[in-house]
Design an enzyme around this catalytic site. Sequence first.
Site, PDB file in Angstrom:
ATOM      1  N   LYS A 114       0.823  -1.213   0.000  1.00 48.46           N
ATOM      2  CA  LYS A 114       0.000   0.000   0.000  1.00 48.46           C
ATOM      3  C   LYS A 114       0.856   1.261   0.000  1.00 48.46           C
ATOM      4  O   LYS A 114       0.511   2.257  -0.606  1.00 48.46           O
ATOM      5  CB  LYS A 114      -0.949  -0.001   1.212  1.00 48.46           C
ATOM      6  CG  LYS A 114      -2.099  -0.986   1.055  1.00 48.46           C
ATOM      7  CD  LYS A 114      -3.200  -0.731   2.062  1.00 48.46           C
ATOM      8  CE  LYS A 114      -4.341  -1.730   1.863  1.00 48.46           C
ATOM      9  NZ  LYS A 114      -5.391  -1.598   2.872  1.00 48.46           N
ATOM     10  N   LYS A 196      -4.416 -10.231  -6.709  1.00 48.35           N
ATOM     11  CA  LYS A 196      -5.671 -10.584  -6.029  1.00 48.35           C
ATOM     12  C   LYS A 196      -6.815  -9.696  -6.519  1.00 48.35           C
ATOM     13  O   LYS A 196      -6.584  -8.557  -6.948  1.00 48.35           O
ATOM     14  CB  LYS A 196      -5.485 -10.515  -4.505  1.00 48.35           C
ATOM     15  CG  LYS A 196      -6.083  -9.313  -3.821  1.00 48.35           C
ATOM     16  CD  LYS A 196      -6.078  -9.423  -2.303  1.00 48.35           C
ATOM     17  CE  LYS A 196      -6.505  -8.055  -1.757  1.00 48.35           C
ATOM     18  NZ  LYS A 196      -6.679  -7.948  -0.341  1.00 48.35           N
ATOM     19  N   LYS A 199     -11.111  -4.587  -4.349  1.00 49.71           N
ATOM     20  CA  LYS A 199     -12.071  -3.528  -4.635  1.00 49.71           C
ATOM     21  C   LYS A 199     -11.386  -2.201  -4.914  1.00 49.71           C
ATOM     22  O   LYS A 199     -12.008  -1.270  -5.390  1.00 49.71           O
ATOM     23  CB  LYS A 199     -13.080  -3.404  -3.496  1.00 49.71           C
ATOM     24  CG  LYS A 199     -12.487  -3.265  -2.119  1.00 49.71           C
ATOM     25  CD  LYS A 199     -13.574  -3.515  -1.064  1.00 49.71           C
ATOM     26  CE  LYS A 199     -12.948  -3.651   0.319  1.00 49.71           C
ATOM     27  NZ  LYS A 199     -13.819  -4.239   1.291  1.00 49.71           N
TER      28      LYS A 199
HETATM   29  P1  AMP Z   1     -11.150  -6.411   3.128  1.00 46.05           P
HETATM   30  O1  AMP Z   1     -12.048  -6.129   1.985  1.00 46.05           O
HETATM   31  O2  AMP Z   1      -9.708  -6.138   2.795  1.00 46.05           O
HETATM   32  O3  AMP Z   1     -11.602  -5.815   4.411  1.00 46.05           O
HETATM   33  O4  AMP Z   1     -11.213  -7.992   3.334  1.00 46.05           O
HETATM   34  C1  AMP Z   1     -12.249  -8.619   4.051  1.00 46.05           C
HETATM   35  C2  AMP Z   1     -12.095 -10.111   4.011  1.00 46.05           C
HETATM   36  O5  AMP Z   1     -12.216 -10.597   2.658  1.00 46.05           O
HETATM   37  C3  AMP Z   1     -10.752 -10.631   4.525  1.00 46.05           C
HETATM   38  O6  AMP Z   1     -10.960 -11.826   5.241  1.00 46.05           O
HETATM   39  C4  AMP Z   1      -9.976 -10.883   3.270  1.00 46.05           C
HETATM   40  O7  AMP Z   1      -8.982 -11.866   3.440  1.00 46.05           O
HETATM   41  C5  AMP Z   1     -11.080 -11.373   2.320  1.00 46.05           C
HETATM   42  N1  AMP Z   1     -10.726 -11.106   0.916  1.00 46.05           N
HETATM   43  C6  AMP Z   1     -10.550  -9.896   0.335  1.00 46.05           C
HETATM   44  N2  AMP Z   1     -10.219 -10.025  -0.975  1.00 46.05           N
HETATM   45  C7  AMP Z   1     -10.180 -11.363  -1.226  1.00 46.05           C
HETATM   46  C8  AMP Z   1      -9.886 -12.164  -2.398  1.00 46.05           C
HETATM   47  N3  AMP Z   1      -9.578 -11.598  -3.553  1.00 46.05           N
HETATM   48  N4  AMP Z   1      -9.948 -13.507  -2.262  1.00 46.05           N
HETATM   49  C9  AMP Z   1     -10.260 -14.085  -1.091  1.00 46.05           C
HETATM   50  N5  AMP Z   1     -10.540 -13.402   0.037  1.00 46.05           N
HETATM   51  C10 AMP Z   1     -10.507 -12.058  -0.011  1.00 46.05           C
END
Ligand code: AMP
Length: 333
Positions: A114, A196, A199
Amino acid sequence: MKRLVSGIQPTGQLTLGNYIGAIKQFVALQNELEETEFFIFIADLHAITTPQDKTTLRKAIKGVAALYVACGLDPEKVNLFIQSEIPEHANLGYIMESTAYVGEMERMTQYKDKRLKQSDGIRTSLLTYPTLMAADILLYDADIVPIGDDQKQHLELTRNLAERFNHLYGNTFVVPEGFYPKTGARIKSLVDPTKKMSKSDDNQKAYILLLDEINVIKNKIKSAVTDSDRTIRYDVKEKAGISNLLTIYASLTDQSIKSIVKQYEGKSYAEFKADLADIVADTIEPIQKRYQALIHDPVLDDILDKGRQRASEIARKKMVKVYKRVGLGRIKS
Ligand code: AMP
Ligand code: TRP
């Protein structure tokens, strides 16, 4: 009674990666695990590690809450709440900052990634973010933390901090275990399957949002980048694109990748993608319907109030114990 804790940041909208890597597991575990209390929250304090527009953030917080329920989390079984409504998260976050070393923070790969994307104005909280995440978990003495692969390093740090604190001040925190999905712990970008699905990607075709229009979702799957070879097989190195699509297929249908590969022997990528587009659409469409019905329903506030009450009860008691252990404030006579 065991405890399960997890959260998602209300930054941007939730993706299919969030669904497969996180929410789908929460829902499955809620139905499978007995004798376990669930705490699932919206990590809004984490969101302000990078600049946010306040109106958008407010909306996103409610949006994540509605999506949790729309995806199948049962407010009767799960305590759903907003992180910032429980001040103890930030309190314990500070205690964790006073347990962790700067070197440990600087080694976190998510921070390094980041930081590279931002040239200046990097907020201190972006560096200390994992200490707040540790606090989120340790505050509730979580035994199990379902997360995607990208959070593994933060969970390892949380375990280290719990052990260090326990060693310094006496046994206070449960050392949590991470729980990672068997398939789909890291869903990849549909444009560059070595990255990955995120969003915060600049290219909208890279991700599927749970609130994308159904036609848009289908088109994104159909136009996902794949190789020029024609066989459908799982090989992350040589065929990252098709392997990612196989993972999505397997996760959403609860089938093994092996059996899907067999099913599509001799079939074209186009056929496979068309079927997957339908599967993804059929998963997301009912979620969207429930979301639309919920997002303006006052019942959502009742759910978040109830969750806050229960979370707050535990958090308050835990902080009293932590302050006592560290020697802060006064002992009540
Ligand atoms: P975040 O959107 O970063 O707050 O992520 C929330 C949850 O979604 C966390 O447990 C992340 O590990 C999971 N997560 C986010 N992006 C992915 C992805 N591309 N594949 C699998 N899990 C994800
Ligand atoms: N850091 C997590 C993410 O970005 C979200 C999160 C914050 C979390 N606190 C947590 C996940 C506690 C599990 C437990 O994905």
